[in-house]
Design an enzyme around this catalytic site. Structure first.
Site, PDB file in Angstrom:
ATOM      1  N   SER A  38       0.847  -1.200   0.000  1.00  0.00           N
ATOM      2  CA  SER A  38       0.000   0.000   0.000  1.00  0.00           C
ATOM      3  C   SER A  38       0.875   1.240   0.000  1.00  0.00           C
ATOM      4  O   SER A  38       1.957   1.252   0.586  1.00  0.00           O
ATOM      5  CB  SER A  38      -0.894   0.018   1.241  1.00  0.00           C
ATOM      6  OG  SER A  38      -0.104   0.168   2.407  1.00  0.00           O
ATOM      7  N   ASP A  39       0.403   2.289  -0.645  1.00  0.00           N
ATOM      8  CA  ASP A  39       1.049   3.577  -0.455  1.00  0.00           C
ATOM      9  C   ASP A  39       0.920   3.924   1.035  1.00  0.00           C
ATOM     10  O   ASP A  39       0.148   3.318   1.772  1.00  0.00           O
ATOM     11  CB  ASP A  39       0.381   4.640  -1.362  1.00  0.00           C
ATOM     12  CG  ASP A  39       1.320   5.804  -1.660  1.00  0.00           C
ATOM     13  OD1 ASP A  39       2.340   5.966  -0.940  1.00  0.00           O
ATOM     14  OD2 ASP A  39       1.052   6.570  -2.605  1.00  0.00           O
ATOM     15  N   PHE A  40       1.700   4.880   1.480  1.00  0.00           N
ATOM     16  CA  PHE A  40       1.803   5.268   2.894  1.00  0.00           C
ATOM     17  C   PHE A  40       0.415   5.569   3.482  1.00  0.00           C
ATOM     18  O   PHE A  40      -0.193   6.579   3.140  1.00  0.00           O
ATOM     19  CB  PHE A  40       2.694   6.508   2.924  1.00  0.00           C
ATOM     20  CG  PHE A  40       3.407   6.759   4.216  1.00  0.00           C
ATOM     21  CD1 PHE A  40       4.401   5.910   4.660  1.00  0.00           C
ATOM     22  CD2 PHE A  40       3.101   7.886   4.967  1.00  0.00           C
ATOM     23  CE1 PHE A  40       5.087   6.178   5.841  1.00  0.00           C
ATOM     24  CE2 PHE A  40       3.781   8.153   6.143  1.00  0.00           C
ATOM     25  CZ  PHE A  40       4.778   7.288   6.575  1.00  0.00           C
ATOM     26  N   PHE A  41      -0.092   4.673   4.343  1.00  0.00           N
ATOM     27  CA  PHE A  41      -1.446   4.797   4.923  1.00  0.00           C
ATOM     28  C   PHE A  41      -2.535   4.778   3.850  1.00  0.00           C
ATOM     29  O   PHE A  41      -3.568   5.427   4.006  1.00  0.00           O
ATOM     30  CB  PHE A  41      -1.591   6.077   5.750  1.00  0.00           C
ATOM     31  CG  PHE A  41      -0.789   6.102   7.022  1.00  0.00           C
ATOM     32  CD1 PHE A  41      -1.016   5.168   8.023  1.00  0.00           C
ATOM     33  CD2 PHE A  41       0.197   7.062   7.227  1.00  0.00           C
ATOM     34  CE1 PHE A  41      -0.282   5.195   9.211  1.00  0.00           C
ATOM     35  CE2 PHE A  41       0.944   7.096   8.404  1.00  0.00           C
ATOM     36  CZ  PHE A  41       0.709   6.155   9.397  1.00  0.00           C
ATOM     37  N   ALA A  42      -2.331   4.036   2.767  1.00  0.00           N
ATOM     38  CA  ALA A  42      -3.341   4.019   1.702  1.00  0.00           C
ATOM     39  C   ALA A  42      -4.258   2.813   1.790  1.00  0.00           C
ATOM     40  O   ALA A  42      -5.108   2.624   0.932  1.00  0.00           O
ATOM     41  CB  ALA A  42      -2.675   4.057   0.331  1.00  0.00           C
TER      42      ALA A  42
END
Ligand SMILES: *[C@@H]1O[C@H](CO)[C@@H](O)[C@H](O)[C@H]1NC(C)=O
Ligand SMILES: *[C@@H]1O[C@H](CO)[C@@H](O)[C@H](O)[C@H]1NC(C)=O
Ligand SMILES: *[C@@H]1O[C@H](CO)[C@@H](O)[C@H](O)[C@H]1NC(C)=O
Ligand SMILES: *[C@@H]1O[C@H](CO)[C@@H](O)[C@H](O)[C@H]1NC(C)=O
Ligand SMILES: *[C@@H]1O[C@H](CO)[C@@H](O)[C@H](O)[C@H]1NC(C)=O
Ligand SMILES: *[C@@H]1O[C@H](CO)[C@@H](O)[C@H](O)[C@H]1NC(C)=O
Ligand SMILES: *[C@@H]1O[C@H](CO)[C@@H](O)[C@H](O)[C@H]1NC(C)=O
Ligand SMILES: *[C@@H]1O[C@H](CO)[C@@H](O)[C@H](O)[C@H]1NC(C)=O
Ligand SMILES: *[C@@H]1O[C@H](CO)[C@@H](O)[C@H](O)[C@H]1NC(C)=O
Ligand SMILES: *[C@@H]1O[C@H](CO)[C@@H](O)[C@H](O)[C@H]1NC(C)=O
Ligand SMILES: *[C@@H]1O[C@H](CO)[C@@H](O)[C@H](O)[C@H]1NC(C)=O
Ligand SMILES: *[C@@H]1O[C@H](CO)[C@@H](O)[C@H](O)[C@H]1NC(C)=O
Length: 797
Positions: free
Chosen positions: A287-291
């Site tokens: 996942s993208d950062f906190f995505a």
């Protein structure tokens, strides 16, 4: 020891600072050597060794079988203990040393004594496959030297749907073929150094505005939804990701935005059906950062690794994964087979690249820079000096910076400079930065821009500003250099210059950063007024140089007093040396535009969606409909017969080139070819059906340097599918080949191209497959998308 002290400091500070939201900067607001061939060039990796990959996969399965569910969950869930931007903790029982994932595409960002390389757009502007590869190798050497297992790059999304996209510069070009080649070269290079590459962000992350969900008055407003039709997905946005998978990329990052209303990181269609199914991707999706906004749904949809691990920046103690995956298996909402698949996908590239053996430790500087990144570095905290991993990379950076500079105008051969006695330098992009070497998200007024902001930025260990490099160069000949670097002063009128310079160099900049889209395509800080005022004291002697993220509008381009224009992009730390090399002719400019420059910004047709007022709080208003289909950038200008200021593929040189008229186009196989690729069963089909990657047609010609200095031609090949035999929505012509050819004066070289089945097909939405149309397929050769003197055709069906 230092490590654990800092670890405690960090953990404490992070908890204490829970009101201080934890996210990447934009929102606050040992070197191994590649093998050299006999010519001294790096030998390129031919891609994935399939046998070795399958062995690594089998080994990963064995290791996974030794783990209990808790340990498996820890391999797939980010941990806040590593002080890399993203981290996976070790599992010692199986000899797994953990994974350090670091930003980003143009530099290892959370590190000292590391290089800042030219941005993606700059390397795209070189149109030089070898340079794309060499940049990837050098970058990877630095990641490895700093103990990072995964380099979070290269970028193919954003592709560049609109020129206002705040992150386009991190990627390469709005043309999927050019971006695909750059992805392929970069990924092979990174992984040949033993570092995992990461293709990001899948998919539709074409604007920054509302890319993430927000909370307004206690009400959740969803991230925008990129609504992309099937054909546009395949022929445009997914195309370079197919190249990435084909090159054997270890990991792919899913985007923040939604796609067809479902979050990219929990979009089963994109992650499982398309990426892992159709494209045959064998690595892991992170996942993208906190995505990752949901827990088990994301795991079931195909997300393999949740980063950075916790639920959100304001709740760092809980994770939606971790122990929740264990209970999800217990209550049947997640299958253990799926968790095993996630673990296998993560361990395979780690083993394949030999990262289980003697991998360098995580560099101590990343710890304190991690704190700095989150605004938590306090005076007095230790700032240990890390290992210097820069090697001689500044030489490569200097040459890519020069090669990615595009000469757009050069009236009466103003350039190269002919040893002027008196040089005027103007603009706030010329001098050194006055506000520190870590660029703030909002940009800065005084100082040259060498890279943009956010996670794609870099931590400069030095910058060579244009003004300094020009002064150094001028000193050799005793020339005077006069300068004004305050744009407010320049916009008000020019004073303080005597005598009038022989040549005036105006440096303009355009800031771009993650988290924010551009509001204007004109260069910043009253650029037009600055150019006009300088040109008024320097008639017929004004040269404009831009350092910006992509296309600028240039209202001053036709000003007869502006005699030369150079688009120098984001060149990295050697900026001043790169531009001096071009200005003085030590390097003959050979960059070409990887995008279109319009006369008027309204000509681009596609803008970002920016919902304002009360509607902005309504999630359903955030639908970004990709109704333009494939008609972005030059495809849009060509279809609508809009004259650009400078077209895609354009660029001048200090010499001239000519293509031979005897271009040849021929089919490789004489036997009959079917419209759809035959399906084959193979244990690995990276990038999709292997038949899509087979060459069906070759094309060749000769190119000659007809001028008096050496230089490099960029020969471009465009394919036109027969409009009568393809569905509506097919562009008139698309780039399907390019070769950069260095030539001495008078020299002629043969240039050849291979066209694969994919290159000659369109995506048939009914058959759900690539189809070669019947009839004559046009093949054009030339020096830009609008300078195509030679046309031929080939009939396959
Ligand atoms: C899983 O293994 C770890 C490490 O060996 C151990 O501490 C833990 O208790 C085990 N968990 C379960 C549920 O068996
Ligand atoms: C989005 O939805 C449209 C309409 O249902 C469909 O044709 C298309 O394939 C979908 N695209 C993606 C990327 O899911
Ligand atoms: C199963 O466990 C997961 C993780 O704790 C939880 O999110 C989910 O709601 C549970 N499902 C059921 C049906 O209890
Ligand atoms: C950097 O050094 C290596 C090894 O010393 C050499 O092979 C390479 O050509 C150098 N690269 C540049 C760009 O000078
Ligand atoms: C730039 O020039 C303006 C106008 O002359 C002046 O007001 C301002 O203070 C100057 N800025 C700097 C940083 O010197
Ligand atoms: C979007 O709209 C907001 C509110 O009007 C404005 O502040 C912002 O600059 C706009 N963003 C872009 C990229 O145009
Ligand atoms: C641009 O120039 C105008 C007029 O001189 C001035 O008011 C304004 O502050 C300037 N803007 C910038 C960004 O320098
Ligand atoms: C270019 O050269 C021509 C012929 O010498 C001359 O008439 C013209 O003024 C020159 N243009 C510029 C911009 O110097
Ligand atoms: C750009 O086009 C728009 C719409 O046609 C027009 O209103 C505007 O004046 C044009 N701008 C320039 C700088 O030509
Ligand atoms: C996007 O398409 C949907 C469905 O056709 C439509 O309801 C919506 O208004 C469109 N949104 C925008 C911003 O154009
Ligand atoms: C094509 O023409 C070029 C230049 O005229 C010549 O050098 C080359 O040999 C020719 N190639 C073929 C295949 O005839
Ligand atoms: C591929 O494998 C499937 C099932 O495993 C089989 O039905 C099919 O005939 C095979 N196709 C080819 C071309 O070998």
């Amino acid at each position: 020891m230092m490590w654990s002290v800092l670890g405690v400091l960090c953990a404490t500070s992070l908890t204490a600072a829970s009101t201080h939201s934890l996210h990447r900067p934009q929102e606050r607001s040992v070197t191994t050597q590649g093998s050299l061939d006999t010519s001294g060039r790096l030998t390129k990796s031919s891609g994935l060794d399939e046998t070795k990959w399958l062995q690594s996969r089998a080994q990963a399965e064995k290791l996974c079988a030794k783990l209990n569910a808790t340990e498996k969950a820890s391999i797939v869930t980010g941990s806040m203990t590593g002080l890399c931007i993203e981290y996976i903790a070790p599992v010692e029982s199986i000899g797994f040393g953990g994974l350090c994932l670091q930003d980003g595409p143009a530099a290892i960002r959370l590190a000292d004594l590391a290089s800042v390389f030219p941005a993606g757009v700059t390397v795209a502007a070189t149109w030089d496959k070898d340079m794309m590869y060499e940049r990837g190798s050098a970058l990877a050497q630095e990641f490895k030297g700093k103990g990072a297992h995964v380099a979070l790059g290269p970028v193919a999304g954003p592709l560049g749907r609109t020129p206002w996209g705040g992150r386009n510069w991190e990627g390469f070009s709005p043309d999927p073929f050019l971006t695909g080649v750059a992805m392929d070269q970069t990924i092979r290079a990174i992984q040949s150094e033993g570092v995992q590459a990461n293709a990001k962000h899948i998919i539709g992350n074409e604007q920054e505005t509302q890319r993430k969900p927000t909370v307004v008055d206690g009400k959740r407003v969803e991230a925008y939804s990129a609504n992309i039709d099937d054909r546009t997905l395949h022929e445009l946005y997914l195309w370079p990701f197919a190249d990435a998978v084909h090159a054997g990329v270890a990991s792919v990052t899913c985007a923040y935005n939604r796609v067809n209303s479902t979050s990219a990181c929990e979009n089963e269609y994109i992650l499982t059906d398309i990426l892992k199914g159709e494209l045959g991707f064998e690595g892991y999706v992170v996942s993208d950062f906190f995505a990752s906004f949901s827990g088990i749904e994301a795991a079931n949809a195909g997300l393999d690794m949740n980063q950075p691990g916790p639920i959100s920046a304001t709740d760092l103690t809980e994770s939606l994964w971790g122990s929740n995956l264990v209970s999800a298996i217990a209550n049947g909402s997640l299958s253990e087979a799926r968790l095993d698949d996630m673990v296998r996908r993560i361990l395979t590239p780690y083993l394949y690249l030999g990262q289980d053996k003697d991998y360098p430790s995580i560099d101590p500087s990343s710890q304190s820079l991690f704190l700095e990144n989150f605004g938590l570095l306090q005076p007095g905290m230790p700032t240990p000096v890390g290992r210097d991993v820069r090697g001689n990379h500044s030489r490569l950076i200097r040459s890519i910076g020069a090669a990615g500079t595009v000469l757009l105008k050069n009236t009466n051969n103003t350039l190269p400079l002919k040893n002027p006695n008196n040089i005027g330098v103007f603009g706030n992009d010329a001098p050194d930065v006055s506000t520190g070497l870590i660029f703030p998200d909002n940009g800065f007024e005084i100082g040259t821009v060498v890279i943009g902001g956010g996670s794609g930025s870099g931590h400069n260990s030095f910058i060579v500003p244009p003004l300094d490099a020009i002064k150094d160069r001028a000193r050799r000949t005793g020339s005077t250099v006069q300068y004004i670097t305050n744009n407010t002063a320049l916009a008000a009128g020019i004073t303080g210059i005597y005598p009038w310079p022989d040549i005036c160099l105006v440096f303009l900049k355009g800031w771009a950063t993650e988290g924010m889209d551009l509001v204007s395509l004109e260069a910043d800080y009253n650029s037009t007024l600055v150019v006009e005022n300088v040109a008024s004291i320097c008639p017929k002697k004004t040269v404009v140089i831009t350092h910006s993220a992509g296309p600028n509008t240039m209202p001053w381009a036709s000003n007869p007093n502006v005699v030369a224009i150079l688009a120098a992009h984001y060149p990295g730390e050697e900026s001043g040396n790169s531009i001096v090399d071009v200005l003085y002719g030590d390097v003959n400019p050979s960059g070409r535009l990887p995008y279109t420059i319009a006369n008027n910004e309204t000509d681009y047709g596609v803008s970002i969606l920016n919902v304002t007022g009360s509607l902005a709080e309504d999630s359903s208003a955030w639908n970004v409909n990709f109704t333009e289909g494939q008609f972005i950038d030059y495809r849009h200008f060509d279809a609508n017969e809009i004259a650009p200021l400078y077209e895609f593929g354009f660029g001048l040189s200090y010499t001239t080139f000519e293509l031979a008229s005897n271009m040849s186009v021929s089919k490789v196989a004489s036997s009959s070819i079917s419209p759809y690729p035959a399906h084959v069963n193979s244990s690995l089909a990276l990038g999709g059906n292997p038949n899509l990657w087979k060459t069906l047609v070759t094309c060749s010609s000769s190119v000659k340097n007809t001028g008096s200095v050496r230089g490099a031609a960029v020969v471009q090949l465009y394919v036109s599918l027969p409009q009568d035999n393809v569905p509506v929505g097919t562009p008139i012509r698309v780039l399907r080949g390019f070769e950069k050819v260095p030539l001495q004066p008078g020299e002629t070289k043969r240039v050849s191209f291979s066209l694969t089945r994919r290159d000659l097909s369109y995506w048939d939405i009914v058959a759900q497959d690539w189809k070669i149309p019947s009839g004559e397929i046009g093949v054009s050769l030339g020096f830009s998308s609008r300078d195509l003197p030679y046309k031929s055709s080939v009939k396959i069906l």
